[in-house]
Design an enzyme around this catalytic site. Structure first.
Site, PDB file in Angstrom:
ATOM      1  N   CYS A   1       0.870  -1.174   0.000  1.00 18.81           N
ATOM      2  CA  CYS A   1       0.000   0.000   0.000  1.00 18.81           C
ATOM      3  C   CYS A   1       0.908   1.225   0.000  1.00 18.81           C
ATOM      4  O   CYS A   1       1.696   1.409   0.935  1.00 18.81           O
ATOM      5  CB  CYS A   1      -0.865  -0.037   1.264  1.00 18.81           C
TER       6      CYS A   1
ATOM      7  N   CYS B   1      -0.729   3.792  -6.509  1.00 16.26           N
ATOM      8  CA  CYS B   1      -1.629   3.209  -5.512  1.00 16.26           C
ATOM      9  C   CYS B   1      -1.854   1.779  -5.971  1.00 16.26           C
ATOM     10  O   CYS B   1      -2.115   1.538  -7.163  1.00 16.26           O
ATOM     11  CB  CYS B   1      -2.957   3.970  -5.486  1.00 16.26           C
TER      12      CYS B   1
HETATM   13  N1  DGL Z   1      -3.931   0.675  -1.997  1.00 17.07           N
HETATM   14  C1  DGL Z   1      -3.519   1.824  -1.311  1.00 17.07           C
HETATM   15  C2  DGL Z   1      -2.339   2.535  -1.891  1.00 17.07           C
HETATM   16  O1  DGL Z   1      -1.512   1.877  -2.488  1.00 17.07           O
HETATM   17  C3  DGL Z   1      -4.482   2.655  -0.539  1.00 17.07           C
HETATM   18  C4  DGL Z   1      -5.739   3.061  -1.166  1.00 17.07           C
HETATM   19  C5  DGL Z   1      -6.673   3.655  -0.141  1.00 17.07           C
HETATM   20  O2  DGL Z   1      -7.091   2.931   0.748  1.00 17.07           O
HETATM   21  O3  DGL Z   1      -6.966   4.853  -0.246  1.00 17.07           O
HETATM   22  O4  DGL Z   1      -2.176   3.700  -1.750  1.00 17.07           O
END
Ligand code: DGL
Length: 254
Positions: free
Chosen positions: A74, A184
């Site tokens: 993430c 993301c």
């Molecule tokens: N998948 C996440 C990232 O790589 C977070 C997305 C979220 O929950 O806003 O930033």
């Protein structure tokens, strides 16, 4: 310890875009996938809140399971909490993900590169540092995509709904970007929708493969690779109440 889990953490299902690479590169390993979907999207919280949520979720994983490595799949959690995680678990392998700006800048010197990420990632120091390092000779556009994480969480990443959401955000870049960095981990799960709007000229890059490679390197250095012959497993856990979470992760993993 070789048999212990590699924990893969995200706010929801986005980390699957990293898990795919991990499983391909490390087929014998046992993975523990954790989505903090009760608190997703992380990108709408303050940085301090993301830090607290990440620490709480990871503490739970470290307490309840035998974990040899943690992959923070993430970008938002990495931006907000990677230093704190490394301090809290100095004896564990902790790998974060970063937007693939370096590969984009290396490939297109003097080019026009877009970086699409959550609000937290776009405003954090980690990204400014990367931009200062690799963005010097390129034109970089920061592109927020509000609402896309929520659609991917519902399994709607590559659908007409996602295209409708993305069209007003991306249409003006059609044919103009050399590369779009997907900063993301949810966004590679909407790759087809993004490409349909931007056109074939724009290369989409994400940090999933680099993160998996780094995980494999760190495990090898520590002598912690699972040397067994059998295929590894994937266990799924999440904090929310979506009854379809595991099924969605399985579908996205293929
Ligand atoms: N998948 C996440 C990232 O790589 C977070 C997305 C979220 O929950 O806003 O930033």
């Amino acid at each position: 310890m070789e048999q212990a889990y590699i924990a893969v953490f995200d706010s929801g299902v986005g980390g699957v875009s990293v898990l795919r690479h991990l499983r391909r590169m490390l087929p014998q390993e046992h993975f523990l996938y954790y989505g903090d979907d009760a608190n997703a999207p992380y990108g709408l919280h303050t940085t301090q809140e993301v830090r607290e949520l990440t620490m709480a979720a990871v503490n739970k994983l470290m307490t309840n399971f035998s974990v040899k490595a943690l992959v923070v799949a993430c970008n938002t959690a990495t931006s907000a909490a990677i230093n704190q995680l490394r301090e809290a678990y100095p004896e564990k392998i902790v790998v974060g993900i970063e937007p693939a700006l370096k590969p984009a800048a290396d490939r297109f010197p003097g080019g026009h590169i877009g970086i699409m990420a959550t609000q937290v990632t776009l405003r954090e120091k980690k990204l400014s540092d990367l931009l200062a390092r690799y963005g010097e000779n390129c034109t970089i556009s920061r592109i927020p995509a509000p609402g896309l994480v929520e659609l991917v969480e519902q399994g709607l990443g590559n659908t007409p709904q996602a295209e409708s959401l993305l069209r007003p955000i991306l249409e003006s870049y059609r044919g103009k970007l050399d590369a779009l960095v997907l900063g993301c981990t949810h966004y590679p799960l909407a790759e087809a929708a993004i490409s349909n709007i931007l056109g074939e000229r724009t290369l989409l890059l994400d940090g999933g493969e680099g993160t998996a490679r780094q995980t494999r390197r760190r495990l090898a250095e520590a002598g912690l690779l699972n040397g067994g012959e059998e295929m590894g497993t994937v266990r799924m856990e999440h904090s929310g109440s979506n009854p379809h979470f595991a099924e969605l992760v399985r579908t996205l993993m293929e």
